[in-house]
Design a protein around this motif. Structure first.
Motif, mmCIF file in Angstrom:
data_model
loop_
_atom_site.group_PDB
_atom_site.id
_atom_site.type_symbol
_atom_site.label_atom_id
_atom_site.label_comp_id
_atom_site.label_asym_id
_atom_site.label_seq_id
_atom_site.Cartn_x
_atom_site.Cartn_y
_atom_site.Cartn_z
ATOM 1 N N MET A 1 -4.073 12.336 20.532
ATOM 2 C CA MET A 1 -4.994 12.861 19.664
ATOM 3 C C MET A 1 -4.250 13.861 18.335
ATOM 4 O O MET A 1 -3.520 14.265 18.064
ATOM 5 N N PHE A 2 -5.315 13.821 17.888
ATOM 6 C CA PHE A 2 -5.816 14.475 16.436
ATOM 7 C C PHE A 2 -6.447 15.282 15.913
ATOM 8 O O PHE A 2 -7.160 15.089 16.492
ATOM 9 N N THR A 3 -6.350 15.530 14.540
ATOM 10 C CA THR A 3 -7.621 16.522 14.672
ATOM 11 C C THR A 3 -8.569 16.173 13.120
ATOM 12 O O THR A 3 -9.308 16.377 12.936
ATOM 13 N N GLY A 4 -7.824 15.241 12.467
ATOM 14 C CA GLY A 4 -7.762 14.314 11.343
ATOM 15 C C GLY A 4 -8.217 15.072 10.260
ATOM 16 O O GLY A 4 -8.962 15.011 8.960
ATOM 17 N N ILE A 5 -7.333 16.464 10.137
ATOM 18 C CA ILE A 5 -7.415 17.249 9.169
ATOM 19 C C ILE A 5 -5.542 16.275 8.552
ATOM 20 O O ILE A 5 -4.425 16.122 8.727
ATOM 21 N N ILE A 6 -5.654 15.858 6.971
ATOM 22 C CA ILE A 6 -4.952 15.020 6.922
ATOM 23 C C ILE A 6 -4.344 16.071 5.556
ATOM 24 O O ILE A 6 -4.847 16.662 4.774
ATOM 25 N N LYS A 7 -2.523 16.069 5.377
ATOM 26 C CA LYS A 7 -2.365 16.474 4.503
ATOM 27 C C LYS A 7 -0.854 15.928 4.011
ATOM 28 O O LYS A 7 -0.109 16.101 3.168
ATOM 29 N N ASN A 8 -0.961 14.732 4.776
ATOM 30 C CA ASN A 8 0.241 13.377 3.822
ATOM 31 C C ASN A 8 -0.199 12.448 3.781
ATOM 32 O O ASN A 8 -1.063 11.744 4.706
ATOM 33 N N ILE A 9 0.128 11.568 2.777
ATOM 34 C CA ILE A 9 0.163 10.053 2.494
ATOM 35 C C ILE A 9 1.692 9.937 2.777
ATOM 36 O O ILE A 9 2.685 9.821 2.375
ATOM 37 N N GLY A 10 1.186 8.168 2.633
ATOM 38 C CA GLY A 10 2.450 7.539 2.206
ATOM 39 C C GLY A 10 1.550 5.891 1.676
ATOM 40 O O GLY A 10 0.643 6.003 1.831
ATOM 41 N N ILE A 11 2.697 5.649 1.446
ATOM 42 C CA ILE A 11 2.505 4.178 0.413
ATOM 43 C C ILE A 11 2.955 2.745 1.161
ATOM 44 O O ILE A 11 4.344 3.193 1.554
ATOM 45 N N VAL A 12 2.184 2.535 1.658
ATOM 46 C CA VAL A 12 3.356 0.914 2.206
ATOM 47 C C VAL A 12 3.645 0.031 1.048
ATOM 48 O O VAL A 12 3.626 -0.381 0.230
ATOM 49 N N LYS A 13 4.903 -0.135 1.422
ATOM 50 C CA LYS A 13 6.047 -0.541 1.324
ATOM 51 C C LYS A 13 6.087 -2.444 1.923
ATOM 52 O O LYS A 13 6.525 -2.684 0.484
ATOM 53 N N GLN A 14 5.202 -2.124 3.020
ATOM 54 C CA GLN A 14 5.758 -3.446 3.252
ATOM 55 C C GLN A 14 4.437 -4.033 4.511
ATOM 56 O O GLN A 14 4.766 -2.908 5.007
ATOM 57 N N PHE A 15 3.662 -4.638 4.335
ATOM 58 C CA PHE A 15 3.014 -4.875 5.568
ATOM 59 C C PHE A 15 3.501 -6.928 5.591
ATOM 60 O O PHE A 15 2.730 -8.064 5.192
ATOM 61 N N LYS A 16 4.106 -7.243 6.971
ATOM 62 C CA LYS A 16 4.904 -7.995 7.736
ATOM 63 C C LYS A 16 4.357 -8.840 8.388
ATOM 64 O O LYS A 16 4.040 -8.297 9.470
ATOM 65 N N LYS A 17 3.395 -10.036 8.264
ATOM 66 C CA LYS A 17 3.139 -10.810 9.547
ATOM 67 C C LYS A 17 3.682 -12.152 10.320
ATOM 68 O O LYS A 17 5.084 -12.720 9.350
ATOM 69 N N LYS A 18 4.264 -11.304 11.413
ATOM 70 C CA LYS A 18 5.132 -12.455 12.357
ATOM 71 C C LYS A 18 4.647 -13.092 13.460
ATOM 72 O O LYS A 18 3.633 -12.866 13.300
ATOM 73 N N THR A 19 5.335 -13.676 14.687
ATOM 74 C CA THR A 19 4.898 -14.379 15.677
ATOM 75 C C THR A 19 4.245 -14.076 16.120
ATOM 76 O O THR A 19 3.418 -14.000 16.994
ATOM 77 N N ASN A 20 4.912 -12.891 16.704
ATOM 78 C CA ASN A 20 4.610 -11.926 18.006
ATOM 79 C C ASN A 20 3.531 -11.077 16.936
ATOM 80 O O ASN A 20 2.852 -9.845 18.498
ATOM 81 N N GLY A 21 3.062 -10.388 16.064
ATOM 82 C CA GLY A 21 2.052 -9.592 15.810
ATOM 83 C C GLY A 21 2.880 -8.906 13.829
ATOM 84 O O GLY A 21 3.169 -9.580 13.230
ATOM 85 N N TYR A 22 2.306 -7.533 13.640
ATOM 86 C CA TYR A 22 2.459 -7.282 11.886
ATOM 87 C C TYR A 22 3.138 -6.177 12.696
ATOM 88 O O TYR A 22 3.605 -5.495 13.117
#
Length: 197
Positions: A1-22
């Motif tokens: 469960m979350f609250t929807g109050i965002i205090k942190n962000i992240g930068i996507v370094k890599q998003f890679k597709k493989k045979t069994n998922g991402y």
């Protein structure tokens, strides 16, 4: 469960597709320990399991696995390296509850219809809303957009409006939103429960 109050962000370094998922790798200042491996993290509104942590300079490199279903049913299908995502750790007993109940279960993705940034004090954003979800929207009620707890300012025929204050803009990825972008949406849990038919 979350609250929807965002205090942190992240930068996507890599998003890679493989045979069994991402596989998603994110760089963030958000602090973790080895005990956090296996816990749930809201990544732009999608509840993902943290599978690995590595130090990356003064930050952390976070690793997540995504199923094909998760990618196809979320805005992650448009994700690429360099994108910003909102991060929130799951709630712990005794944490302050300042937003609304957010599960990290995306109901749908919706399109940005317009972004009015002419007012420096707040942005006005209109989103489309599919007919089958409109019945769950309530003016002054809550909605989670990319994991952020927001208040619905106005509901029209096939769209709704939110007003974003500067603090939210500066601390989330909404600052980068443009017309025709897609976002993750989670309808308010209480509204879904009460109006379920």
């Amino acid at each position: 469960m979350f609250t929807g109050i965002i205090k942190n962000i992240g930068i996507v370094k890599q998003f890679k597709k493989k045979t069994n998922g991402y596989y998603l790798t994110v760089i963030s200042k958000l602090q973790f320990t080895k005990k956090d491996i296996g816990t749930s993290i809201s990544c732009s509104g999608v509840c993902l399991t943290l599978t690995k942590i590595k130090k990356y300079k003064s930050k952390n490199e976070l690793f997540f696995y995504l199923s094909k279903h998760t990618v196809l049913t979320s805005a992650f299908k448009y994700l690429s390296s360099g994108d910003i995502i909102n991060l929130e750790k799951s709630m712990k007993y005794g944490d302050e509850f300042a937003g609304h109940f957010v599960q990290g279960h995306v109901d749908t993705t919706i399109k940005v219809l317009s972004v009015d940034s002419s007012n420096k004090k707040s942005w006005i954003i209109f989103f489309n809303i599919p007919k089958k979800f409109k019945k769950f929207l309530i003016e002054k009620g809550s909605i989670a957009i990319n994991g952020i707890s927001l208040t619905i300012a106005k509901i029209l025929n096939n769209k709704f409006k939110v007003v974003i204050i500067p603090h939210t803009l500066q601390n989330t990825n909404l600052l980068k939103l443009q017309k025709n972008n897609y976002v993750n949406v989670e309808i308010d849990l209480i509204a879904k429960t009460l109006l379920k038919k």
